[in-house]
Each structure stands twice: as C-alpha cells, then as structure tokens.
Scaffold this active site. Structure first.
Site, PDB file in Angstrom:
ATOM      1  N   ARG A  78      53.700 109.645  -1.533  1.00  0.00           N
ATOM      2  CA  ARG A  78      52.261 109.623  -1.824  1.00  0.00           C
ATOM      3  C   ARG A  78      51.962 111.059  -2.246  1.00  0.00           C
ATOM      4  NH1 ARG A  78      50.314 104.743   0.163  1.00  0.00           N
ATOM      5  NH2 ARG A  78      51.172 103.966   2.118  1.00  0.00           N
ATOM      6  N   ARG A 122      45.056  97.992   5.990  1.00  0.00           N
ATOM      7  CA  ARG A 122      44.068  99.023   6.272  1.00  0.00           C
ATOM      8  C   ARG A 122      42.692  98.593   5.779  1.00  0.00           C
ATOM      9  NH1 ARG A 122      46.730 104.276   4.420  1.00  0.00           N
ATOM     10  NH2 ARG A 122      46.929 102.985   2.568  1.00  0.00           N
ATOM     11  N   ASP A 139      47.427 100.275  -5.782  1.00  0.00           N
ATOM     12  CA  ASP A 139      46.169 100.861  -6.232  1.00  0.00           C
ATOM     13  C   ASP A 139      46.246 102.372  -6.537  1.00  0.00           C
ATOM     14  OD1 ASP A 139      43.102 100.633  -6.097  1.00  0.00           O
ATOM     15  OD2 ASP A 139      43.536 102.118  -4.546  1.00  0.00           O
ATOM     16  N   ASP A 165      46.447  93.069  -2.512  1.00  0.00           N
ATOM     17  CA  ASP A 165      45.011  93.349  -2.664  1.00  0.00           C
ATOM     18  C   ASP A 165      44.690  93.974  -4.024  1.00  0.00           C
ATOM     19  OD1 ASP A 165      46.279  95.735  -2.267  1.00  0.00           O
ATOM     20  OD2 ASP A 165      44.884  96.515  -0.787  1.00  0.00           O
ATOM     21  N   GLY A 224      53.251 103.293  -0.754  1.00  0.00           N
ATOM     22  CA  GLY A 224      53.972 102.562   0.303  1.00  0.00           C
ATOM     23  C   GLY A 224      55.019 101.659  -0.333  1.00  0.00           C
ATOM     24  N   THR A 269      52.929  95.897  -3.402  1.00  0.00           N
ATOM     25  CA  THR A 269      52.348  96.372  -2.138  1.00  0.00           C
ATOM     26  C   THR A 269      52.293  95.176  -1.202  1.00  0.00           C
ATOM     27  OG1 THR A 269      50.273  96.946  -1.022  1.00  0.00           O
ATOM     28  CG2 THR A 269      50.067  96.172  -3.274  1.00  0.00           C
ATOM     29  N   ASP A 329      50.168  94.492   0.819  1.00  0.00           N
ATOM     30  CA  ASP A 329      48.787  94.098   1.123  1.00  0.00           C
ATOM     31  C   ASP A 329      48.220  92.972   0.245  1.00  0.00           C
ATOM     32  OD1 ASP A 329      48.739  95.949   3.124  1.00  0.00           O
ATOM     33  OD2 ASP A 329      47.680  97.474   1.972  1.00  0.00           O
TER      34      ASP A 329
HETATM   35  O1  F6P Z   1      49.487  99.829   1.416  1.00  0.00           O
HETATM   36  C1  F6P Z   1      50.509  99.300   2.180  1.00  0.00           C
HETATM   37  C2  F6P Z   1      50.391  99.749   3.608  1.00  0.00           C
HETATM   38  O2  F6P Z   1      51.510  99.239   4.274  1.00  0.00           O
HETATM   39  C3  F6P Z   1      49.105  99.376   4.326  1.00  0.00           C
HETATM   40  O3  F6P Z   1      49.063  98.054   4.810  1.00  0.00           O
HETATM   41  C4  F6P Z   1      49.087 100.380   5.429  1.00  0.00           C
HETATM   42  O4  F6P Z   1      47.782 100.607   5.883  1.00  0.00           O
HETATM   43  C5  F6P Z   1      49.631 101.620   4.784  1.00  0.00           C
HETATM   44  O5  F6P Z   1      50.449 101.173   3.717  1.00  0.00           O
HETATM   45  C6  F6P Z   1      50.408 102.504   5.698  1.00  0.00           C
HETATM   46  O6  F6P Z   1      50.850 103.613   4.977  1.00  0.00           O
HETATM   47  P1  F6P Z   1      51.836 104.733   5.534  1.00  0.00           P
HETATM   48  O7  F6P Z   1      53.208 104.152   5.545  1.00  0.00           O
HETATM   49  O8  F6P Z   1      51.724 105.860   4.560  1.00  0.00           O
HETATM   50  O9  F6P Z   1      51.385 105.048   6.895  1.00  0.00           O
END
Ligand code: F6P
Length: 321
Positions: free
Chosen positions: A72, A172, A103, A130, A11, A126, A128
């Site tokens: 990804r 998430r 991560d 985290d 992300g 990120t 998040d």
């Molecule tokens: O890891 C960052 C994040 O923005 C999370 O908060 C979220 O759950 C996820 O990525 C969403 O990912 P995508 O853009 O692949 O739907």
C-alpha cells in the site's frame, strides 16, 4: 504497444496469481513482452522490474498471495513519487500497465493517468467484492469459502459447550463477506456496516428463537458497534446467562488456494485485460457482469456501497430460527 507491465497492489486476494498467469500468457501469445513490477506501486517507483516468460507463471494458478508481491504505497500518493514512477516506465520502455487490485489501486492509476497520460488497465481483485463495474471481484469467493469452513469448525465446539460466538470477518466498509458467510454457515445473525446494529434487537431475536445448543453471530470488522471483543463485552453485561466467546478470522481469509470460481474469473479477466490493451481500450477495468466481460472507466471503478441483499438476509433468518 510492444511491452506491458503488470503489478498487484493493495491487500492481496486469492486468485491474483491466476490473473497474473492469464495476463502474461495471453500477452505473450499475442506478441507483447511482459515486465513484472514487484511490490505494487512501490516497485514502480523503485524500478523493481523483471521480464516474465511463460514459465515464470507456471505452477501458480493454484497459489494464494501474489508472486509479484504487493504494497500500500504511500510514496505513490505524492507527486514526487509518481514522477519517479513515470521516469522508470519511460526508461524501461513500458507502454501500458495492468494493475490488479481494488479501489485504492484504481484511484492511484487514475491520478497517474490524468497527470502523465500513461495507459492503465485494471483487473478487480479484493476479497471485499465492493467495486463498481463487476458482479464479483477476484478473491471474494475464496474468502467466503474460507470463512464458512472456519465457522463450521467453530459451530462444532460452540455446540458441544452451548456457547454464543461473535465471529469477526473482514470488511472494513462493507458486509459482503459477513452476509454470504452468515447465510452459508447457518449463522443466527450478522452485524454489518450497512445496517445500524441494535443489541436489544438481537437479544429479542435470540429469546424468541427455539432453544438452541449454540449461537453464531457473524460481525463484519467495520460494524458500527466496534469489533467483536467490544460487542461481546456489552452483550455479556446485558446477558450474563450466555457463555460468550469471540473469534477474529482476520487475515486467514486472505490466504489459501483460490476456488475454481476465482481461478476461472481471474483467467477470463486477465485475457480481457490484454484484449483491451490490443484494441486500444485504455484506462478501463475489465469486469464481469451477468457472466459477460464488461469494461468500466477506471475512474468509476471505485468502491461500491450497495445495500445489503435483503432477500439473503431474510433467508438466513428464516432458516436459522
Ligand atoms: O480490502 C481488503 C481487506 O482485506 C479488508 O477487508 C480489510 O479491512 C483490509 O483489507 C485489511 O488490510 P490490511 O491487511 O492492510 O490490514
């Protein structure tokens, strides 16, 4: 070390561009060549490479997204995909790769390094916040500020019409954005994955609070009660007296110009990553702890499940009753 690669993966997070700029310019100043790898690990497999000079990273410190694009990559999870990636690196004479991400990025880099002994350096980015090995990840500060700005706007209309809003923020697995945005926006409550959500308890809390014009409850996307639509449905059945609405902030939180804090963090970590390469300190993530650079082995720089900061939560309740 002569030639390094750089990629962004997973992300995107605001401030990734500032980190790219810092790595490229610090590396060039210190006599290294820098190859931009496009689309994260996917581009590593495809050989999507382009040499970057100082001008290639001009006028990007203030931009969200990532000029290197991201992915990804499913293929990088397979032995076959990683083998092709390794051949691409050898063919292009790349000696080490700076991977900017979270991560999943560091897990991929670790597996690759264990198999091929190829050196990686990680930079945490990120929204998040985290990751183990840094107090803050690049992008978190911007995402929280974006969420707060949007919730402030929501408060205006909620207040005008006397409504209760469940507003969903990203996260998430963790409630880091929900807690910070909830406290900063004066929310009435937060629902986060770290704490079991009890709708009865929130009913009680709202009843006991002074009469209010509006209520805002910030919900992290990974909350155990589900998303805001489901939560609002359940709560409306329990409380027909409230005029309930929902809003999902979603990917808006990932975009936009990075805050000064994120740009400064990204600049410091980008230079720290180049320092690590030059001193042969490989397979580590450059992080920030108590305002000082620290390095954590990449294999340990994975998701960090902290409990919610109780002091901040209590502060939110104390001030928003
Ligand atoms: O890891 C960052 C994040 O923005 C999370 O908060 C979220 O759950 C996820 O990525 C969403 O990912 P995508 O853009 O692949 O739907």
């Amino acid at each position: 070390m002569k030639r390094i690669g750089i990629l962004t993966s997973g992300g995107d997070a605001p401030g990734m561009n500032a980190a790219i700029r810092a790595v490229v310019r610090a590396a060039l100043q210190r006599g290294l060549e820098v190859i931009g790898i496009f689309n994260g690990f996917e581009g590593l497999i495809e050989g999507s490479f382009k040499e970057l000079n100082a001008s290639a990273v001009g006028n990007i410190i203030q931009r969200g997204g990532t000029i290197l694009k991201s992915s990804r990559s499913e293929r990088f999870k397979s032995e076959e995909g990683r083998q092709i990636a390794y051949e691409q690196l050898k063919k292009n004479g790349i000696d080490a790769v700076v991977a900017i991400g979270g991560d999943g990025t560091f897990k991929g880099a670790t597996v690759f390094n264990q198999r091929y002994g190829f050196p990686f350096i990680g930079i945490p980015a990120t929204i998040d916040n985290d990751l183990f090995g840094t107090d803050y990840t690049i992008g978190y500060d911007t995402a929280v500020n974006t969420a707060v700005n949007l919730i402030d706007k929501l408060r205006d209309t909620a207040d005008a019409l006397g409504r209760l809003f469940f507003v969903e923020v990203m996260g998430r697995d963790v409630g880091t954005i929900a807690l910070a945005a909830g406290l900063a926006a004066g929310a009435e409550d937060i629902f986060v994955p770290e704490i079991k959500t009890d709708l009865e308890e929130i009913s009680q809390k709202l009843k006991n609070s002074r009469p209010k014009e509006s209520y805002i409850i910030v919900v992290a996307e990974g909350d155990d009660e589900g998303g805001v639509i489901k939560i609002a449905d359940r709560f409306q059945k329990m409380h027909p007296e409230y005029d309930i609405k929902t809003l999902v902030l979603g990917h808006l939180q990932r975009g936009g110009s990075p805050t000064a804090n994120d740009r400064i963090l990204a600049s410091r970590l980008g230079v720290a990553a180049v320092d690590a390469i030059l001193s042969g300190n490989f397979n580590v993530m450059a992080g920030m702890h108590n305002n000082k650079i620290i390095y954590t082995p990449l294999r340990l720089a994975v998701k960090h499940f902290l409990s919610i900061n109780e002091e901040w939560k209590q502060l939110m309740y104390l001030l928003s009753y």
